[in-house]
Design a protein around this motif. Structure first.
Motif, mmCIF file in Angstrom:
data_model
loop_
_atom_site.group_PDB
_atom_site.id
_atom_site.type_symbol
_atom_site.label_atom_id
_atom_site.label_comp_id
_atom_site.label_asym_id
_atom_site.label_seq_id
_atom_site.Cartn_x
_atom_site.Cartn_y
_atom_site.Cartn_z
ATOM 1 N N PRO A 41 -89.948 -111.594 -26.875
ATOM 2 C CA PRO A 41 -90.621 -110.291 -26.854
ATOM 3 C C PRO A 41 -91.986 -110.337 -27.541
ATOM 4 O O PRO A 41 -92.229 -111.276 -28.275
ATOM 5 N N PRO A 42 -92.870 -109.361 -27.274
ATOM 6 C CA PRO A 42 -92.703 -108.112 -26.513
ATOM 7 C C PRO A 42 -92.959 -108.231 -25.019
ATOM 8 O O PRO A 42 -92.755 -107.278 -24.283
ATOM 9 N N GLY A 43 -93.464 -109.399 -24.535
ATOM 10 C CA GLY A 43 -93.612 -109.600 -23.104
ATOM 11 C C GLY A 43 -94.441 -108.532 -22.415
ATOM 12 O O GLY A 43 -95.466 -108.069 -22.932
ATOM 13 N N LEU A 44 -93.961 -108.123 -21.218
ATOM 14 C CA LEU A 44 -94.710 -107.151 -20.410
ATOM 15 C C LEU A 44 -94.710 -105.750 -21.016
ATOM 16 O O LEU A 44 -95.505 -104.901 -20.611
ATOM 17 N N LEU A 45 -93.800 -105.514 -21.982
ATOM 18 C CA LEU A 45 -93.747 -104.193 -22.617
ATOM 19 C C LEU A 45 -95.065 -103.900 -23.336
ATOM 20 O O LEU A 45 -95.522 -102.755 -23.367
ATOM 21 N N ALA A 46 -95.698 -104.938 -23.887
ATOM 22 C CA ALA A 46 -96.984 -104.755 -24.566
ATOM 23 C C ALA A 46 -98.053 -104.337 -23.560
ATOM 24 O O ALA A 46 -98.896 -103.464 -23.846
ATOM 25 N N LEU A 47 -98.024 -104.925 -22.365
ATOM 26 C CA LEU A 47 -98.980 -104.543 -21.316
ATOM 27 C C LEU A 47 -98.738 -103.102 -20.874
ATOM 28 O O LEU A 47 -99.685 -102.323 -20.678
ATOM 29 N N ASP A 48 -97.436 -102.724 -20.747
ATOM 30 C CA ASP A 48 -97.088 -101.352 -20.348
ATOM 31 C C ASP A 48 -97.599 -100.323 -21.356
ATOM 32 O O ASP A 48 -98.134 -99.280 -20.980
ATOM 33 N N THR A 49 -97.420 -100.623 -22.660
ATOM 34 C CA THR A 49 -97.828 -99.655 -23.690
ATOM 35 C C THR A 49 -99.345 -99.512 -23.740
ATOM 36 O O THR A 49 -99.866 -98.412 -23.897
ATOM 37 N N MET A 50 -100.067 -100.644 -23.582
ATOM 38 C CA MET A 50 -101.531 -100.570 -23.568
ATOM 39 C C MET A 50 -102.021 -99.752 -22.374
ATOM 40 O O MET A 50 -102.920 -98.914 -22.509
ATOM 41 N N ALA A 51 -101.424 -100.003 -21.199
ATOM 42 C CA ALA A 51 -101.829 -99.281 -19.985
ATOM 43 C C ALA A 51 -101.517 -97.785 -20.122
ATOM 44 O O ALA A 51 -102.305 -96.930 -19.688
ATOM 45 N N TYR A 52 -100.366 -97.465 -20.739
ATOM 46 C CA TYR A 52 -99.979 -96.057 -20.940
ATOM 47 C C TYR A 52 -100.999 -95.355 -21.840
ATOM 48 O O TYR A 52 -101.437 -94.243 -21.557
ATOM 49 N N PHE A 53 -101.394 -96.020 -22.922
ATOM 50 C CA PHE A 53 -102.363 -95.441 -23.861
ATOM 51 C C PHE A 53 -103.709 -95.210 -23.174
ATOM 52 O O PHE A 53 -104.331 -94.150 -23.318
ATOM 53 N N ALA A 54 -104.140 -96.211 -22.390
ATOM 54 C CA ALA A 54 -105.447 -96.106 -21.725
ATOM 55 C C ALA A 54 -105.475 -94.978 -20.694
ATOM 56 O O ALA A 54 -106.497 -94.300 -20.530
ATOM 57 N N SER A 55 -104.335 -94.759 -19.998
ATOM 58 C CA SER A 55 -104.308 -93.712 -18.958
ATOM 59 C C SER A 55 -103.971 -92.330 -19.526
ATOM 60 O O SER A 55 -104.478 -91.317 -19.054
ATOM 61 N N ARG A 56 -103.118 -92.306 -20.553
ATOM 62 C CA ARG A 56 -102.670 -91.013 -21.111
ATOM 63 C C ARG A 56 -103.698 -90.428 -22.069
ATOM 64 O O ARG A 56 -103.909 -89.222 -22.111
ATOM 65 N N TYR A 57 -104.326 -91.278 -22.855
ATOM 66 C CA TYR A 57 -105.329 -90.809 -23.829
ATOM 67 C C TYR A 57 -106.612 -91.629 -23.659
ATOM 68 O O TYR A 57 -106.981 -92.428 -24.532
ATOM 69 N N PRO A 58 -107.328 -91.458 -22.523
ATOM 70 C CA PRO A 58 -108.506 -92.300 -22.247
ATOM 71 C C PRO A 58 -109.611 -92.172 -23.301
ATOM 72 O O PRO A 58 -110.265 -93.162 -23.624
ATOM 73 N N ASP A 59 -109.801 -90.968 -23.835
ATOM 74 C CA ASP A 59 -110.861 -90.787 -24.845
ATOM 75 C C ASP A 59 -110.540 -91.564 -26.117
ATOM 76 O O ASP A 59 -111.413 -92.236 -26.681
ATOM 77 N N ALA A 60 -109.288 -91.467 -26.578
ATOM 78 C CA ALA A 60 -108.883 -92.176 -27.797
ATOM 79 C C ALA A 60 -108.963 -93.686 -27.574
ATOM 80 O O ALA A 60 -109.373 -94.440 -28.474
ATOM 81 N N TYR A 61 -108.596 -94.129 -26.353
ATOM 82 C CA TYR A 61 -108.653 -95.560 -26.020
ATOM 83 C C TYR A 61 -110.095 -96.071 -26.070
ATOM 84 O O TYR A 61 -110.398 -97.080 -26.723
ATOM 85 N N SER A 62 -111.002 -95.356 -25.402
ATOM 86 C CA SER A 62 -112.418 -95.772 -25.375
ATOM 87 C C SER A 62 -113.009 -95.767 -26.775
ATOM 88 O O SER A 62 -113.747 -96.685 -27.154
ATOM 89 N N ARG A 63 -112.647 -94.735 -27.555
ATOM 90 C CA ARG A 63 -113.186 -94.630 -28.917
ATOM 91 C C ARG A 63 -112.735 -95.825 -29.761
ATOM 92 O O ARG A 63 -113.526 -96.399 -30.508
ATOM 93 N N PHE A 64 -111.452 -96.193 -29.651
ATOM 94 C CA PHE A 64 -110.916 -97.329 -30.419
ATOM 95 C C PHE A 64 -111.695 -98.607 -30.080
ATOM 96 O O PHE A 64 -112.173 -99.318 -30.966
#
Length: 714
Positions: free
Chosen positions: A359-382
């Motif tokens: 682990p965390p395998g593909l779960l890490a990719l899923d969580t990053m993609a979720y953050f980028a799509s769900r909270y795009p402003d917070a993602y870009s700011r980070f």
């Protein structure tokens, strides 16, 4: 005659003066009963049997007679065969009052396996099945019928698979009914749970007959017993189902908003969540989160087009890429590598390499993609905030995300099967459909905040992640009931607060290594150890409630054990759910401390050896046993918590004249020593304590400086 074969007991009978006898364990039980009957001039000794007068009134048989101890009180009563015959006839009586009384008595005596064998040998259970199938009795009679049936089946003498489809349908109808006596529904839910856990074929029948919408409606009632039994059946269905059936059940429960039902009617109920319900909530949480295990165990496949597109989607969401298509292949590759580096990937030319660890395998990719799509402003700011910092001071988004996903998987125990006794559920789980992803979105921003507070560099990455793990763990342990509450609490627990908490805890555990202080500690230890010993014995005298665990299903039967005030006898016995501290007289079983031979823990316990295939680390950590007499008998315990385990194993060690060895004892001794040392060293605050005593100076050449008081007075 050897003395151990003789047991001194009392025998009662209603309306007769008790007999005090010396029971010879070598003599046949039938001969003993004949002598007792002769003492009261009773004909037909074959119609009588002995049973315990108090507590669980078990019949005495040749197989369990050796459990009789000195001082036991027995009762002469109807033989189980005669009792079974009388109840069998009473149940078939045309008088409803007689039927009701017979079934009520049956529900009580069916807990005894000897009676159950006699009653089942007369095909009595089939009689109960017929009463249920006909379904024309009053609610009270039906409740007694179902309770008696459940108790008989619990002994495992008759297989659940022998039941007819008509019977199963009737029980399911009781559960599905909108208006019905609560007691009937409660027992019916328990019967269906046992059916589901017993075989896969019965699972399919129950799944077909029970209306899941009706089962969910039972979670909305105020009756906690109905709620608990409904949850028990639901968890049995989920745990017994195959993969396809489980996915189908989860899809249905998701569509019907099971989570909201639980959140509204159980988590936010005015009544506190009971132990059994807490276990089922923990099981549901565990089984649901384990859906993420396949993704967690699967590394990224560099040749998978979908996964590569998600990776490039992360880059494109963070950086402007309009003119990318007009660039040459080499220039585009160089630009991509540069941007992946800014995103925080270690291997910027081939970022998929960072996601090969599972682990965390593909779960890490899923969580990053979720953050980028769900909270795009917070993602870009980070990403942009850190890409504008110096290289060594930037907080790497991708590396942090991969490590954070692993930390959340460990904290939420994803991939671990639910234990039989676990009850550590997170209320926040029932407030969110996608708990892991939403926690990730809060915590990845927390990492950035903590990184700045610590003024961290790339070399401090592991330290930052340790602090973040501590922030998450401490916040979740406070049981927040919503994501907003978690977010507020975890952000309030900043780096300086963590340092203060660590400092406070360090002061509690701190050991001063100066030899004079160590010597003082050694002198104080015996007194403090005696204090802990007394506390352990007092705790044993107070007693503890233990839960009986069945290998077939989780049962809500409880028993209590406590030490007598003179520290010479352990008293124990079965108790009801709502009992707090039963009086010592009500606990009929007892073991003299002098008879205890050994204390066993973990995998050495007899009950752990019997369930070798079903052991869990948690169960092993809480199991202990005492052997007594000739080491053939044992009393087996499973503590409800690690604290209770430590208290009891320490207390029993003290009774056996051995040293206490639990981690709780060591922790308490350290705390007491630390407090005592601090009190004794108050006057030496800020004074350095030397490693060795200063040398005694040589005596002066003369003592003329000495003042003679006697001369001054003259």
């Amino acid at each position: 005659m050897p003395q151990q074969d003789i047991v001194k007991i009392a025998i009662q009978m209603p309306g007769a003066y008790p007999q005090l006898i010396q029971l010879d364990q070598k003599k046949p039980l039938s001969a003993v009963i004949k002598e007792v009957c002769d003492g009261w001039n009773l004909p037909g000794p074959d119609n009588y049997a002995l049973q315990y007068a108090d507590g669980v009134q078990t019949y005495i048989t040749e197989s369990n007679r050796l459990d009789i101890k000195n001082g036991c009180i027995l009762r002469l009563t109807k033989a189980p065969g005669r009792c079974a015959e009388d109840l069998y006839k009473g149940i078939q009586s045309s008088d409803s009052g007689v039927r009701c009384d017979s079934l009520k008595q049956l529900a009580c005596v069916s807990t005894d396996v000897t009676f159950a064998q006699e009653f089942i040998s007369r095909d009595g259970h089939s009689l109960l099945v017929k009463i249920v199938e006909d379904a024309d009795e009053a609610p009270l009679i039906m409740t007694h019928t179902l309770t008696g049936f459940m108790e008989l089946m619990d002994h495992g003498i008759v297989s659940w698979e022998n039941l007819s489809a008509v019977f199963i349908k009737k029980i399911a109808n009781f559960v599905n009914a909108k208006v019905l006596d609560a007691s009937i529904q409660q027992v019916s839910l328990a019967i269906l749970e046992s059916m589901v856990l017993s075989s896969s074929s019965l699972f399919q029948q129950v799944k077909q007959e029970v209306t899941l919408e009706r089962l969910l409606s039972h979670l909305q009632v105020t009756n906690q017993q109905i709620q608990t039994k409904a949850m028990a059946l639901l968890m049995a269905l989920l745990q017994t189902a195959g993969d396809a059936d489980r996915q189908e059940l989860f899809a249905f429960l998701g569509m019907k908003n099971l989570r909201q039902y639980i959140y509204k009617n159980i988590i936010h109920s005015s009544a506190s969540v009971g132990d059994e319900m807490a276990h089922y909530l923990y099981v549901l949480q565990s089984v649901t989160l384990n859906h993420l295990e396949p993704r967690m165990r699967m590394p990224l496949d560099s040749y998978n087009q979908d996964q590569r597109e998600i990776l490039h989607g992360l880059r494109q969401a963070a950086f402007e890429t309009e003119s990318e298509n007009s660039l040459s292949h080499e220039r585009r590759r160089s630009l991509c590598a540069k941007e992946f580096k800014k995103l925080g990937f270690s291997n910027n030319s081939n970022p998929g390499q960072d996601l090969l660890r599972a682990p965390p395998g593909l779960l890490a990719l899923d969580t990053m993609a979720y953050f980028a799509s769900r909270y795009p402003d917070a993602y870009s700011r980070f990403v942009l905030e850190n890409s504008s910092r110096e290289d060594k001071h930037e907080c790497p988004f991708a590396r942090s995300s991969i490590q954070l996903t692993l930390i959340l998987c460990e904290i939420l125990r994803i991939g671990e099967p639910p234990s039989e006794t676990g009850s550590n559920y997170h209320p926040i789980f029932f407030s969110q459909d996608r708990l892991l992803e939403e926690l990730f979105c809060v915590c990845i921003q927390l990492i950035n905040k903590t990184w700045k507070e610590m003024r961290a560099t790339q070399e401090d990455f592991d330290k930052v992640m340790q602090v973040v793990r501590e922030q998450i763990t401490r916040t979740l342990s406070s049981k927040p009931t919503s994501l907003e509450l978690f977010k507020n609490k975890v952000n309030a627990l900043n780096y300086s607060e963590i340092l203060k908490l660590r400092q406070t805890e360090r002061l509690h555990q701190e050991e001063t290594l100066a030899p004079p202080v160590l010597e003082l500690k050694e002198r104080l230890k015996p007194e403090l150890l005696e204090l802990i010993r007394q506390q352990r014995l007092n705790r044993l005298c107070q007693g503890t409630l233990f839960r009986k665990i069945s290998s077939r299903r989780r049962q809500d039967k409880l028993w209590y054990c406590r030490l007598s005030p003179n520290h010479k006898v352990l008293h124990f016995g079965d108790v009801e759910e709502d009992t707090e501290t039963p009086p010592i007289e009500s606990l009929q079983e007892k073991i003299p401390v002098a008879d205890i031979k050994a204390l066993l823990t973990g995998k050495d316990c007899p009950h752990m050896k019997e369930n070798k295939g079903k052991q869990t680390k948690e169960g092993l950590d809480l199991a202990f046993s005492i052997t007594y007499d000739v080491e053939e008998y044992s009393l087996n315990f499973i503590a409800s918590s690690r604290t209770d385990f430590c208290l009891w194993t320490d207390g029993l060690s003290v009774l056996l004249g051995r040293d206490m060895s639990s981690e709780c004892m060591r922790s308490e001794l350290d705390i007491l020593l630390s407090m005592e040392i601090k009190l004794r060293l108050l006057d030496l605050e800020n004074v350095p304590i030397p490693d060795c005593a200063p040398p005694v100076p040589k005596p002066p050449s003369n003592f003329n400086f000495c003042y003679d008081l006697s001369q001054a007075e003259q």
